[in-house]
Design a protein around this motif. Structure first.
Motif, PDB file in Angstrom:
ATOM      1  N   LEU A  96       0.896  -1.029   0.113  1.00 55.65           N
ATOM      2  CA  LEU A  96      -0.020  -0.058   0.293  1.00 55.65           C
ATOM      3  C   LEU A  96       0.821   1.364   0.088  1.00 55.65           C
ATOM      4  O   LEU A  96       0.548   2.213  -0.815  1.00 55.65           O
ATOM      5  N   THR A  97       1.889   1.139   0.822  1.00 55.53           N
ATOM      6  CA  THR A  97       2.915   2.440   0.822  1.00 55.53           C
ATOM      7  C   THR A  97       3.505   2.837  -0.390  1.00 55.53           C
ATOM      8  O   THR A  97       3.978   3.928  -0.802  1.00 55.53           O
ATOM      9  N   THR A  98       3.936   1.931  -1.116  1.00 57.14           N
ATOM     10  CA  THR A  98       4.508   2.062  -2.371  1.00 57.14           C
ATOM     11  C   THR A  98       3.545   2.204  -3.599  1.00 57.14           C
ATOM     12  O   THR A  98       3.825   2.858  -4.603  1.00 57.14           O
ATOM     13  N   SER A  99       2.634   1.144  -3.687  1.00 53.97           N
ATOM     14  CA  SER A  99       1.672   1.149  -4.928  1.00 53.97           C
ATOM     15  C   SER A  99       0.469   2.208  -4.912  1.00 53.97           C
ATOM     16  O   SER A  99       0.008   2.588  -5.828  1.00 53.97           O
ATOM     17  N   VAL A 135      -1.018  -8.103  12.638  1.00 54.46           N
ATOM     18  CA  VAL A 135      -1.715  -7.015  12.553  1.00 54.46           C
ATOM     19  C   VAL A 135      -1.001  -5.365  12.948  1.00 54.46           C
ATOM     20  O   VAL A 135      -0.906  -4.485  12.397  1.00 54.46           O
ATOM     21  N   ALA A 136      -0.279  -5.688  14.084  1.00 56.50           N
ATOM     22  CA  ALA A 136       0.343  -4.472  14.714  1.00 56.50           C
ATOM     23  C   ALA A 136       1.364  -4.181  13.533  1.00 56.50           C
ATOM     24  O   ALA A 136       1.711  -3.081  13.283  1.00 56.50           O
ATOM     25  N   GLN A 137       2.151  -5.290  13.140  1.00 60.48           N
ATOM     26  CA  GLN A 137       3.399  -4.728  12.411  1.00 60.48           C
ATOM     27  C   GLN A 137       2.695  -4.003  11.041  1.00 60.48           C
ATOM     28  O   GLN A 137       3.325  -3.239  10.481  1.00 60.48           O
ATOM     29  N   ALA A 138       1.612  -4.516  10.556  1.00 56.86           N
ATOM     30  CA  ALA A 138       1.130  -3.724   9.276  1.00 56.86           C
ATOM     31  C   ALA A 138       0.640  -2.320   9.615  1.00 56.86           C
ATOM     32  O   ALA A 138       0.850  -1.465   8.965  1.00 56.86           O
ATOM     33  N   ILE A 139      -0.150  -2.299  10.773  1.00 60.16           N
ATOM     34  CA  ILE A 139      -0.360  -0.811  11.339  1.00 60.16           C
ATOM     35  C   ILE A 139       0.782   0.058  11.109  1.00 60.16           C
ATOM     36  O   ILE A 139       0.785   1.117  10.806  1.00 60.16           O
ATOM     37  N   ASP A 140       1.741  -0.560  11.927  1.00 55.86           N
ATOM     38  CA  ASP A 140       2.942   0.259  11.994  1.00 55.86           C
ATOM     39  C   ASP A 140       3.736   0.783  10.715  1.00 55.86           C
ATOM     40  O   ASP A 140       4.011   1.799  10.596  1.00 55.86           O
ATOM     41  N   ILE A 141       3.738  -0.211   9.703  1.00 54.02           N
ATOM     42  CA  ILE A 141       4.430   0.156   8.755  1.00 54.02           C
ATOM     43  C   ILE A 141       3.349   1.031   7.659  1.00 54.02           C
ATOM     44  O   ILE A 141       3.835   2.113   7.300  1.00 54.02           O
ATOM     45  N   ARG A 143       1.029   3.188   9.008  1.00 51.68           N
ATOM     46  CA  ARG A 143       1.234   4.664   9.529  1.00 51.68           C
ATOM     47  C   ARG A 143       2.384   5.325   9.530  1.00 51.68           C
ATOM     48  O   ARG A 143       2.537   6.726   9.698  1.00 51.68           O
ATOM     49  N   SER A 144       3.560   4.476   9.469  1.00 49.44           N
ATOM     50  CA  SER A 144       4.889   5.268   9.254  1.00 49.44           C
ATOM     51  C   SER A 144       4.906   5.999   7.847  1.00 49.44           C
ATOM     52  O   SER A 144       5.716   7.004   7.832  1.00 49.44           O
ATOM     53  N   ARG A 145       4.038   5.763   7.108  1.00 50.40           N
ATOM     54  CA  ARG A 145       4.137   6.195   5.860  1.00 50.40           C
ATOM     55  C   ARG A 145       2.844   7.042   5.674  1.00 50.40           C
ATOM     56  O   ARG A 145       2.350   7.337   4.888  1.00 50.40           O
TER      57      ARG A 145
END
Ligand code: SF4
Length: 210
Positions: A96-99, A135-141, A143-145
């Motif tokens: 999501l963050t790249t595409s 889920v937490a790891q995905a959220i962090d990634i 939200r960091s972007r």
């Protein structure tokens, strides 16, 4: 749309059928009042296509999302959490963050016990009360972007404290229920509970009043 400017629209679409000829119509809409809810289950095309039951759906969806993005549409990407896609959630977040970094919201949704999901519950339901790390790891990634993330249909006690502000009470009063474990829970006022049709054997290994 012109007659009732107070109305807002939330359109659910599989994003499979937009064509360049639709652009004129899209640009004529008041895009500030329309949110497009689009399901995307995985960054792995094979898993996404298997979940939606249509070969080539992932690829078609890419062009649909690009179309919506170019038109300046508001997009709420919706990912229902399930066993087949749970461990791939961080990869999806990176995707999501790249595409598709132009989306407004990424909604991660717990599975509703209805229709196809009810018939395949034991194969599909993912117990996020004991497996929230992915889920937490995905959220962090995400939200960091600067991608906004929301958790829909998650019982509040199954969400670790630092992420609870992302889990609003989204189940309407008339279709909301609570379990025996919910008696005397101090979070109940903020918790959306369960859909009324959720099995009493709710599937969460770690659920209970706080
Ligand atoms: S125990 Fe019940 S009411 Fe309390 S947070 Fe969990 S699901 Fe919600």
């Amino acid at each position: 749309m012109l007659a009732r400017e107070d109305l807002r629209f939330h359109v659910l679409t599989n994003g499979q059928h937009f064509e360049s000829a639709d652009r004129e119509v899209m640009l004529a809409l008041d895009r500030s009042r329309v949110v497009w809810g689009v399901p995307l289950y995985s960054a792995d095309p094979t898993i996404h296509d298997e979940i939606v039951g249509k070969a080539g759906a992932f690829e078609k969806l890419q062009s649909g999302l690009a179309f919506l993005g170019r038109a300046g549409a508001q997009i709420e990407l919706r990912t229902v959490l399930m066993q087949p896609n749970a461990q791939g959630l961080p990869r999806l977040a990176r995707y999501l963050t790249t595409s598709v970094p132009f989306i407004q919201t990424w909604a991660i949704m717990q599975l509703e016990n209805i229709g196809y999901a009810r018939q395949n519950w034991s194969r599909l339901f993912f117990d996020s009360s004991t497996g929230f790390e992915t889920v937490a790891q995905a959220i962090d990634i995400a939200r960091s972007r600067s991608i906004d993330v929301q958790l829909f249909n998650f019982p509040l006690c199954t969400v670790p404290g630092p992420y609870r502000h992302l889990a609003p009470s989204t189940i309407s009063d008339w279709k909301r229920a609570y379990m025996d474990d919910c008696k005397n829970c101090s979070l109940r006022g903020d918790c959306g509970g369960f859909f009324e049709w959720h099995p009493r054997e709710h599937g969460y290994a770690s659920l209970g009043g706080v």
